[in-house]
Design a protein around this motif. Structure first.
Motif, PDB file in Angstrom:
ATOM      1  N   HIS B 142       7.709 -54.530  16.845  1.00  0.00           N
ATOM      2  CA  HIS B 142       8.757 -55.286  16.743  1.00  0.00           C
ATOM      3  C   HIS B 142       8.618 -56.660  16.076  1.00  0.00           C
ATOM      4  CE1 HIS B 142      11.677 -52.748  18.036  1.00  0.00           C
ATOM      5  NE2 HIS B 142      12.495 -53.608  18.476  1.00  0.00           N
ATOM      6  N   PHE B 143       7.919 -56.741  14.855  1.00  0.00           N
ATOM      7  CA  PHE B 143       7.753 -57.826  14.413  1.00  0.00           C
ATOM      8  C   PHE B 143       9.174 -58.858  14.403  1.00  0.00           C
ATOM      9  CE2 PHE B 143       4.798 -55.053  12.017  1.00  0.00           C
ATOM     10  CZ  PHE B 143       3.790 -55.606  12.753  1.00  0.00           C
ATOM     11  N   GLU B 144       8.937 -60.199  14.520  1.00  0.00           N
ATOM     12  CA  GLU B 144       9.928 -61.284  14.515  1.00  0.00           C
ATOM     13  C   GLU B 144      10.936 -60.878  13.297  1.00  0.00           C
ATOM     14  OE1 GLU B 144      10.424 -65.789  14.675  1.00  0.00           O
ATOM     15  OE2 GLU B 144       8.618 -64.998  15.398  1.00  0.00           O
ATOM     16  N   ILE B 145      12.038 -60.903  13.553  1.00  0.00           N
ATOM     17  CA  ILE B 145      13.066 -60.955  12.316  1.00  0.00           C
ATOM     18  C   ILE B 145      12.979 -61.999  11.549  1.00  0.00           C
ATOM     19  CG2 ILE B 145      15.563 -60.703  11.900  1.00  0.00           C
ATOM     20  CD1 ILE B 145      15.773 -58.960  14.575  1.00  0.00           C
ATOM     21  N   GLY B 146      13.049 -61.661  10.125  1.00  0.00           N
ATOM     22  CA  GLY B 146      13.086 -62.886   9.350  1.00  0.00           C
ATOM     23  C   GLY B 146      11.727 -63.507   8.835  1.00  0.00           C
ATOM     24  N   LEU B 147      10.627 -62.664   9.339  1.00  0.00           N
ATOM     25  CA  LEU B 147       9.444 -63.208   9.015  1.00  0.00           C
ATOM     26  C   LEU B 147       8.953 -62.450   7.545  1.00  0.00           C
ATOM     27  CD1 LEU B 147       6.839 -62.736  12.026  1.00  0.00           C
ATOM     28  CD2 LEU B 147       7.521 -65.048  10.709  1.00  0.00           C
ATOM     29  N   SER B 148       8.231 -63.040   6.893  1.00  0.00           N
ATOM     30  CA  SER B 148       8.020 -62.547   5.344  1.00  0.00           C
ATOM     31  C   SER B 148       6.976 -61.413   5.662  1.00  0.00           C
ATOM     32  CB  SER B 148       7.105 -63.494   4.415  1.00  0.00           C
ATOM     33  OG  SER B 148       6.264 -62.866   3.576  1.00  0.00           O
ATOM     34  N   ILE B 149       7.311 -60.178   4.891  1.00  0.00           N
ATOM     35  CA  ILE B 149       6.762 -59.127   4.907  1.00  0.00           C
ATOM     36  C   ILE B 149       5.023 -59.267   5.074  1.00  0.00           C
ATOM     37  CG2 ILE B 149       6.682 -58.147   2.954  1.00  0.00           C
ATOM     38  CD1 ILE B 149       7.590 -56.139   5.742  1.00  0.00           C
ATOM     39  N   ASN B 150       4.733 -60.237   4.079  1.00  0.00           N
ATOM     40  CA  ASN B 150       3.153 -60.436   4.021  1.00  0.00           C
ATOM     41  C   ASN B 150       2.595 -60.972   5.342  1.00  0.00           C
ATOM     42  OD1 ASN B 150       4.414 -60.969   1.104  1.00  0.00           O
ATOM     43  ND2 ASN B 150       2.451 -60.124   0.827  1.00  0.00           N
ATOM     44  N   GLU B 151       3.458 -61.691   6.330  1.00  0.00           N
ATOM     45  CA  GLU B 151       2.787 -61.992   7.492  1.00  0.00           C
ATOM     46  C   GLU B 151       2.664 -61.218   8.317  1.00  0.00           C
ATOM     47  OE1 GLU B 151       4.438 -65.945   8.874  1.00  0.00           O
ATOM     48  OE2 GLU B 151       5.850 -65.832   7.157  1.00  0.00           O
ATOM     49  N   VAL B 152       3.391 -59.695   8.308  1.00  0.00           N
ATOM     50  CA  VAL B 152       3.199 -58.803   9.420  1.00  0.00           C
ATOM     51  C   VAL B 152       2.310 -57.443   8.772  1.00  0.00           C
ATOM     52  CG1 VAL B 152       5.347 -59.538  10.464  1.00  0.00           C
ATOM     53  CG2 VAL B 152       5.424 -57.608   8.716  1.00  0.00           C
ATOM     54  N   LEU B 153       2.394 -57.245   7.621  1.00  0.00           N
ATOM     55  CA  LEU B 153       1.725 -55.988   7.173  1.00  0.00           C
ATOM     56  C   LEU B 153       0.345 -56.612   6.362  1.00  0.00           C
ATOM     57  CD1 LEU B 153       4.207 -53.839   5.501  1.00  0.00           C
ATOM     58  CD2 LEU B 153       3.390 -53.688   7.593  1.00  0.00           C
ATOM     59  N   PRO B 154      -0.508 -55.874   6.724  1.00  0.00           N
ATOM     60  CA  PRO B 154      -1.827 -56.155   6.178  1.00  0.00           C
ATOM     61  C   PRO B 154      -1.901 -56.183   4.487  1.00  0.00           C
ATOM     62  CG  PRO B 154      -2.105 -53.650   6.980  1.00  0.00           C
ATOM     63  CD  PRO B 154      -0.598 -54.243   7.307  1.00  0.00           C
ATOM     64  N   GLN B 155      -2.511 -57.229   4.154  1.00  0.00           N
ATOM     65  CA  GLN B 155      -2.290 -57.323   2.653  1.00  0.00           C
ATOM     66  C   GLN B 155      -3.199 -56.341   1.961  1.00  0.00           C
ATOM     67  OE1 GLN B 155      -4.269 -61.366   1.860  1.00  0.00           O
ATOM     68  NE2 GLN B 155      -3.522 -61.264  -0.242  1.00  0.00           N
ATOM     69  N   GLY B 156      -2.640 -56.307   0.865  1.00  0.00           N
ATOM     70  CA  GLY B 156      -3.192 -55.440  -0.228  1.00  0.00           C
ATOM     71  C   GLY B 156      -4.473 -56.005  -0.853  1.00  0.00           C
ATOM     72  N   ASP B 157      -4.758 -55.314  -2.252  1.00  0.00           N
ATOM     73  CA  ASP B 157      -6.037 -55.730  -2.635  1.00  0.00           C
ATOM     74  C   ASP B 157      -5.847 -55.777  -4.141  1.00  0.00           C
ATOM     75  OD1 ASP B 157      -8.347 -56.352  -2.854  1.00  0.00           O
ATOM     76  OD2 ASP B 157      -9.412 -54.637  -2.144  1.00  0.00           O
ATOM     77  N   LEU B 158      -6.549 -56.188  -4.827  1.00  0.00           N
ATOM     78  CA  LEU B 158      -6.499 -56.593  -6.267  1.00  0.00           C
ATOM     79  C   LEU B 158      -8.121 -55.816  -6.810  1.00  0.00           C
ATOM     80  CD1 LEU B 158      -5.445 -59.820  -7.507  1.00  0.00           C
ATOM     81  CD2 LEU B 158      -4.391 -57.532  -8.023  1.00  0.00           C
ATOM     82  N   VAL B 159      -8.144 -54.985  -7.443  1.00  0.00           N
ATOM     83  CA  VAL B 159      -9.397 -54.511  -7.870  1.00  0.00           C
ATOM     84  C   VAL B 159      -9.751 -54.877  -9.526  1.00  0.00           C
ATOM     85  CG1 VAL B 159     -10.858 -52.548  -8.081  1.00  0.00           C
ATOM     86  CG2 VAL B 159      -9.435 -52.642  -6.087  1.00  0.00           C
ATOM     87  N   PHE B 160     -10.611 -55.561  -9.668  1.00  0.00           N
ATOM     88  CA  PHE B 160     -11.004 -56.111 -10.947  1.00  0.00           C
ATOM     89  C   PHE B 160     -11.908 -55.093 -11.651  1.00  0.00           C
ATOM     90  CE2 PHE B 160      -9.834 -59.713  -8.779  1.00  0.00           C
ATOM     91  CZ  PHE B 160      -8.961 -60.348  -9.816  1.00  0.00           C
ATOM     92  N   ASP B 161     -11.528 -54.464 -12.654  1.00  0.00           N
ATOM     93  CA  ASP B 161     -12.708 -53.611 -13.379  1.00  0.00           C
ATOM     94  C   ASP B 161     -13.468 -54.370 -14.278  1.00  0.00           C
ATOM     95  OD1 ASP B 161     -14.147 -51.486 -14.195  1.00  0.00           O
ATOM     96  OD2 ASP B 161     -12.672 -50.270 -14.921  1.00  0.00           O
TER      97      ASP B 161
END
Lengths: 346, 815
Positions: B142-161
């Protein structure tokens, strides 16, 4: 009488305008000037005139006669002109297709090669050539490619059989003959055969054991430059390639040096070009060539003192340049020789 | 190589955009070939919301109209949704107008079947979390309503080839890339922590008793660490995630840790199941002839005696530095392991890898060259991770054979050298800082003349740095190639002429293009069958490549004609009406077992004119083709007259009686010209007759000293011309008759005056003449350098000439 003469002249002027054949002309001339012609009759009638009128009318007849002779002469010339033209038959139709075969064309790769040679010729480079069948020494050893280097692998390089004997290419020892993988061989040959300072550009066909596809070809054309002199610097290398990019792509072209690795240069760079013209091809920076400052060990291999001599080298694939310049999207078209392709680049 | 941004962050926290990192990597020499986005990226205007109400859409069965609370002053908002997997009270990710989702979807206020929708509730796929598009991504807390989704979900990744050039094996690792990027962004990076508990009073080591290296040149350094009491399990999530991000498949904690360290530090490791080592010893030796091993990829492999294996008392367990066997594999039952950290010779690894057709992350690094002093550190890092993740105890000092190959290297460098190489000035301070950032220690000295001199110590992982110039490259890389100042090109005069090969070929092609030929470009390699077909007189085995890739490109071309015929055929079949083609290039002629590389110009002409045209032109003939060949040779400084040609007989490629040749390439040049064999063309599938010209030159011949032509005096007096018709056998060549005639005429004139020229002006064969005879009419031009010739003297000589022909030759003078 005077009026009559004037009428004759007027009639002649009017009628001759419309006469366009010699027969009509002769008939009409006889009608006026023949033995019983209207003008001749006027001349005859002069005797019947009162004596005092005769000189006046006579004078008038002479004037009319000169006039008539002039217009007859002009008409005759006009008719002769018409007759000459008629002797040529019907006129031409400039819109018919030429019955001769269509224009000759230089292959697009030749055109690009010449353009690049000419750009570098302007800044003091001259063309050097070398053999396509080379020895391992010129292709690899002299260029710092050790015996175990993957580039020398039979998977990537075409070798000739151990038993191959060349008529006009000598070996140093018993190294193998190969199809050259780059035109750097010409640089080595020139370094060995000539004395610095040197500025050469060496175009030529090279070979790599590649499976053919839209961007790879077992045969390809390369063009390489070599500059050896005293006090040559990275700045000079950048300057010449800046000049080259602008000469090839226009004043707005820019270049970018990306550090890279080649065994015979240090430092080494890959060079990207950028220009509005290239944007059509789709990428922002487009990789065009490799370059670098000649590695001191290469100088040692050709017995130049690396403390005294410096220089740079650069090289690019002609097909790639042609593809960038003209938007060709498949390298195989260069070797297919379809006339519809060849004739696009007159 | 793939570099995960999340993984890299463990050593270097960069507060930079992906674009900045991409540019930095590119500019310091690691070309970015692609960027892959994994998981949740930074999303603007995507917030946590709670579903407040759900009602059916009045116009669409599949849609619902929801009230969603996204907090703040926005409060509840109406959103039309197609998903079914949610209920009132669920917290979900809501993309508000202005948001841009992965795949370029832009969210704006819109109407769906007549109902206003002020945003979108997102599926996992729409958030970039997975490919799941079945329903909404329901937040599990029950994440706080109105928070940015980036604040509550694990951050994704960038993979450089990225492309790592062969000179930089040290950058086949996260630490290497962190060091480089740290240097570029002027930011410090940190090494991973090593924290090992070693219990001296722990259990006695029964896992392994000895390590022996029999092939020191191939394996100068070998270390084995016995570890007891580990618990095999799947790796923790973070470790699995990082491995997956660069395309590695997690296996179990021990294998994953060795893989992780390989990528982290660039040093390969191998873990043995200690219980599977027979005889409690490990031996590094060369494989036995025919020795077999089943590698971890499940393949049976037969080894050669130059390959290195790690064996126990009985059998080979690992192909050294490349891949282990299933015999000592760490599996779910493993409790004790022996961890190997070693240094293998790059050349041996490369050979073995090639021979077996087996490239692994390990072999790739060994063959390019790992840090010769890196084995111990890598082992300690792995053990530290094993203890942390899988438990276990290091129960003895490592067993070590050999030691690190230490190459101490110091390079002297002066600011003056840097300036001389670059051509512009970089401040000494900046240079020294650059070295520091790259972990190259610099000592500064003063030279005798009072200038600065640096001694740069090269760490063991930078095997590529040997000479001062190598350091100049380092300075420039980090300083930035974009800072090379703009300069003008010095344009001195030419030092030499263009190569005469290129001059000749340009002239020849300009001429042929002027004659309306189209230039072609064909491959230099052809197939054997074709060579035999066209040139059966050539010993084609001498032209064969040792390692052709395909059988249709197995031999060097010995003529440009077959390629041109292919081009002609292709154009005919495509309805392009080809008429005249040519090519310039290099060909390879065999003569008595030796192969000569020659410069060649060749052309083909369709003889049959295009009849599909309103005005039909005259057919080209042999003489037109021949003229082209002699004209082209003029560009090489050769003036050929027609009588130097001889007919070609019985040669497969050419039509007997309609082709001719001259020269011998061994002496410089050779020409073949005429009709291509009609039957050969027919078999080749070409319609119509083809005239061809084939010219070869020795490249050296073009460089011969041509000298200058010497002026010859010419007469100022009028000539006297005499015509003479001669009846000869049909098969006698005009050129021979001409030579005979000249010889006789010279003898008769006896230097009284000049025979200026003899030329054929008429050829007649016909019914009035005897069978097999032809009449050749010659025009003889006489002239004197000193006077006008009289009819009397010319007639006397001319009579003598006729008399001599009749008496001394087989020719008959016609009256």
């Amino acid at each position: 009488m005077e009026a009559k003469l004037n009428i004759i002249l007027e009639e002649a002027q009017e009628s001759l305008k419309n006469i366009s054949s010699r027969a009509e002309y002769e008939t009409f001339k006889a009608r006026l000037m023949g033995p019983r012609g209207s003008f001749t009759e006027c001349g005859k009638g002069i005797g019947k005139l009162p004596k005092h009128e005769r000189p006046i009318i006579g004078k008038h007849i002479n004037i009319i006669k000169k006039e008539l002779e002039l217009i007859f002469k002009q008409t005759l010339e006009r008719i002769q002109g018409i007759e000459l033209n008629q002797s040529l038959g019907t006129g031409i139709d400039p819109t018919l297709p030429s019955p001769d075969i269509s224009s000759g064309t230089h292959h697009i790769l030749s055109q690009v090669r010449r353009e690049i040679c000419s750009i570098f010729h302007k800044v003091g480079f001259t063309v050097a050539e070398g053999p396509e069948v080379e020895t391992e020494f010129y292709c690899f050893d002299a260029l710092n490619t050790p015996p175990d280097h993957p580039a020398r692998d039979a998977q990537d390089t075409y070798y000739l059989p151990q038993s191959f004997k060349s008529g006009n290419l000598s070996r140093r020892e018993d190294e193998r003959y190969v199809l050259r993988t780059h035109t750097s061989t010409v640089q080595v040959r020139t370094l060995l055969a000539e004395n610095p300072p040197l500025r050469i550009i060496s175009p030529g066909r090279c070979f790599r054991r590649d499976t053919m596809d839209a961007t790879h070809c077992a045969n390809f054309a390369q063009i390489e430059g070599l500059y050896v002199d005293k006090n040559v610097t990275v700045k000079d290398l950048k300057a010449i390639l800046d000049y080259f990019s602008r000469a090839l792509l226009g004043e707005k072209a820019r270049t970018r040096f990306r550090p890279h690795f080649f065994p015979y240069t240090e430092p080494s760079f890959e060079v990207d070009f950028y220009s509005a013209h290239l944007e059509k091809v789709g990428t922002e920076w487009i990789e065009v060539m490799g370059c670098g400052m000649i590695d001191p060990s290469l100088f040692e291999a050709v017995e130049y003192n690396p403390k005294e001599w410096t220089g740079y080298a650069f090289g690019m694939g002609l097909e790639r340049i042609a593809m960038i310049l003209y938007g060709v999207d498949d390298v195989r078209y260069f070797y297919q020789n379809d006339l519809r392709f060849l004739k696009q680049f007159l | 190589m793939k570099i995960s941004h999340q993984w890299l962050t463990r050593y270097l926290g960069l507060n930079k955009s992906s674009r900045d990192i991409e540019d930095a990597l590119t500019l310091i020499g690691f070309e970015v070939e692609g960027i892959e986005k994994l998981g949740l990226q930074h999303l603007k205007n995507v917030k946590v919301g709670e579903v407040v109400s759900i009602n059916l859409h009045p116009q669409a069965d599949r849609l619902t109209v929801c009230e969603v609370n996204v907090g703040g002053k926005d409060g509840n908002r109406q959103i039309v949704c197609g998903a079914k997997n949610f209920k009132i009270g669920d917290r979900v990710a809501v993309a508000l107008p202005g948001a841009e989702l992965p795949g370029g979807i832009k969210i704006k206020k819109s109407k769906l079947r007549g109902i206003t929708s002020k945003g979108m509730m997102c599926s996992p796929k729409e958030l970039g979390l997975s490919d799941d598009h079945e329903g909404l991504h329901i937040l599990d807390a029950h994440f706080e309503i109105g928070l940015s989704i980036n604040e509550v979900l694990p951050q994704g990744d960038l993979v450089f080839d990225i492309e790592v050039t062969p000179n930089r094996p040290d950058c086949l690792s996260y630490i290497g890339i962190a060091r480089e990027l740290g240097a570029y962004f002027n930011q410090d990076f940190s090494y991973p922590k090593v924290n090992i508990g070693f219990n001296e009073d722990g259990p006695v080591n029964n896992l392994i008793k000895a390590v022996q290296v029999d092939t020191k040149e191939n394996c100068p350094h070998y270390r084995a660490y016995p570890i007891e009491g580990i618990k095999i399990a799947p790796s923790p999530d973070w470790l699995q995630l990082l491995l997956k991000s660069v395309g590695l498949r997690p296996i179990n904690n021990i294998v994953d840790i060795t893989n992780f360290v390989l990528h982290e530090l660039g040093h390969p490791l191998h873990a043995f199941d200690a219980k599977k080592i027979r005889g409690q010893e490990l031996k590094v030796r060369l494989a036995l002839k025919g020795e077999k091993i089943i590698t971890l990829d499940g393949k049976d492999r037969e080894l050669e005696p130059d390959m290195v294996v790690i064996a126990d008392k009985e059998r080979a367990l690992v192909i050294g530095g490349i891949m282990g066997s299933i015999d000592a594999e760490v599996d779910e039952k493993t409790t004790d392991v022996v961890l190997e950290a070693a240094y293998f010779d790059p050349i041996n690894i490369r050979r073995t890898s090639r021979a077996l057709g087996l490239t692994t992350d390990s072999s790739y690094r060994y063959e390019r060259g790992v840090d010769p002093c890196g084995a111990e550190n890598a082992a300690l890092r792995a053990i530290s991770m094993i203890q942390e993740i899988a438990g276990g105890e290091l129960i003895s000092e490592p067993y070590v054979a050999g030691g690190p190959v230490i190459i101490e290297r110091k390079i002297e460098l002066t600011p003056e050298f840097v300036h001389r190489s670059l051509g512009f000035n970089v401040e000494s301070k900046i240079i020294k800082e650059t070295f520091g950032k790259l972990k190259l220690n610099v000592d500064t000295y003063e030279t005798e003349d009072g200038n600065e001199k640096w001694v740069v110590e090269i760490p063991s992982f930078r095997l590529d740095l040997e000479r001062p110039i190598d350091l100049v490259e380092e300075i420039l890389r980090i300083y930035g190639t974009d800072k090379i100042p703009v300069a003008t090109v010095m344009t001195p005069g030419l030092l030499r002429e263009d190569d005469l090969v290129s001059v000749f070929l340009n002239k020849a092609s300009d001429y042929l293009v002027g004659q309306e030929f189209n230039e072609c470009s064909n491959y230099s390699t052809r197939n054997e069958k074709e060579l035999l077909y066209w040139y059966s007189n050539t010993d084609v085995c001498n032209l064969g490549l040792d390692n052709p890739l395909t059988s249709d490109q197995s031999h060097l071309r010995n003529s440009l004609i077959p390629g041109l015929l292919d081009s002609l055929k292709l154009n005919q079949s495509r309805g392009n009406n080809p008429m005249q083609l040519f090519e310039c290039g290099r060909v390879f002629k065999e003569r008595e077992g030796r192969v000569w590389e020659l410069i060649s110009v060749a052309f083909i002409i369709m003889q049959t004119p295009n009849s599909e045209i309103w005005l039909v032109r005259e057919e080209p003939d042999f003489h037109k083709a021949q003229k082209n060949t002699t004209r082209i040779l003029e560009f090489a400084g050769i003036n050929l007259s027609e009588e130097e040609f001889t007919p070609i007989e019985k040669r497969k490629a050419w039509q007997t009686g309609h082709a001719a040749e001259t020269g011998d390439f061994l002496n410089g040049y050779e020409i073949e010209v005429g009709l291509v064999s009609l039957s050969m063309l027919k078999n080749w599938g070409i319609v119509g007759n083809i005239l061809a010209g084939d010219i070869y030159l020795q490249p050296e011949f073009l460089k011969r000293d041509r000298g200058r032509p010497h002026y010859l005096a010419f007469s100022q007096f009028p000539p006297t011309t005499k015509d003479l018709a001669i009846l000869v056998d049909s098969n006698v060549l005009a050129g021979k008759v001409k030579l005979d005639l000249e010889k006789i005429a010279h003898a008769c004139i006896n230097d009284e005056f000049e025979l200026e020229s003899v030329s054929v002006f008429d050829l007649y064969e016909g019914r009035e003449l005897p069978k097999d005879k032809k009449s050749l009419a010659f025009s003889l031009v006489f002239r004197s350098l000193e006077r006008t010739l009289t009819d009397l003297e010319v007639n006397r000589i001319f009579g003598e000439i006729q008399k001599n022909i009749s008496e001394h030759t087989d020719y008959e003078v016609r009256s």
